[in-house]
Design an enzyme around this catalytic site. Structure first.
Site, PDB file in Angstrom:
ATOM      1  N   GLY A  19       0.846  -1.185   0.000  1.00  0.00           N
ATOM      2  CA  GLY A  19       0.000   0.000   0.000  1.00  0.00           C
ATOM      3  C   GLY A  19       0.878   1.230   0.000  1.00  0.00           C
ATOM      4  O   GLY A  19       1.962   1.227  -0.585  1.00  0.00           O
ATOM      5  N   CYS A  20       0.434   2.266   0.659  1.00  0.00           N
ATOM      6  CA  CYS A  20       1.176   3.530   0.687  1.00  0.00           C
ATOM      7  C   CYS A  20       2.600   3.310   1.197  1.00  0.00           C
ATOM      8  O   CYS A  20       2.800   2.831   2.312  1.00  0.00           O
ATOM      9  CB  CYS A  20       0.456   4.530   1.585  1.00  0.00           C
ATOM     10  SG  CYS A  20       1.365   6.068   1.796  1.00  0.00           S
TER      11      CYS A  20
END
Length: 183
Positions: A19-20
């Site tokens: 993810g981020c």
């Protein structure tokens, strides 16, 4: 950040999409034997993509971190454990509040030994019963890795207030607390 104290020490690379990438750097920086953590992009077809291009979903890349580590100090198996404890491995649509193809999870292996270790760790996680849905994080061969723009590197250090607010608001911290009892 570069912390190689013994220049002759053997290092390896580990590459993960979780993810981020802002949220994936600090958990690895905290471990002795981790020499460097770089935020970047991998898994796609466009050379030298920008953040905006990756977020558009047109490059095939995911946000990722590439970790240089000393396997004699921190083995790859421990690096894998740190990775699993940062993500929701049952979500194939992104991570937490970040949705879309650039926020998918993946383990990118750099050797046959890493592939085998990643497969074994995934099987162990599935067998643990910790999650009630299937583990969907793919294990893929590593390809070209492109460093993200400088303002993304070590974001947690450069913008600590924004980093902590983002982690809390994203749902990542609550998920980690619920499933791993740590943040």
């Amino acid at each position: 950040m570069d912390r190689l104290s013994n220049e002759s020490a053997v290092t390896e690379l580990a590459t993960f999409a979780g993810g981020c990438f802002w949220c994936m750097v600090k958990p690895f920086h905290e471990w002795p034997g981790v020499v460097q953590v770089v935020s970047g992009y991998t898994g796609g077809h466009k050379a030298n993509p920008t953040y905006e291009e990756v977020c558009s979903g047109t490059t095939g890349h995911v946000e990722a971190v590439q970790i240089r580590f000393q396997p004699e100090v921190i083995p790859y198996e421990r690096i894998l454990e740190v990775f699993w404890q940062q993500i929701d491995p049952t979500d194939e649509g992104g991570q937490f509040c970040d949705r879309g193809p650039s926020y998918r999870t993946a383990i990118f292996y750099h050797s046959e030994a890493q592939r085998q270790g990643a497969e074994a760790s995934k099987q162990a996680l599935e067998a643990s019963g910790r999650f009630h849905k299937p583990i969907v994080t793919p294990i893929l061969p590593a390809g070209p890795f492109y460093s993200a723009e400088e303002y993304h590197q070590d974001f947690y250090r450069k913008n600590p207030d924004r980093y902590h607010a983002y982690r809390r608001a994203s749902g990542r911290d609550a998920f980690i607390q619920k499933h791993w009892c740590r943040i």
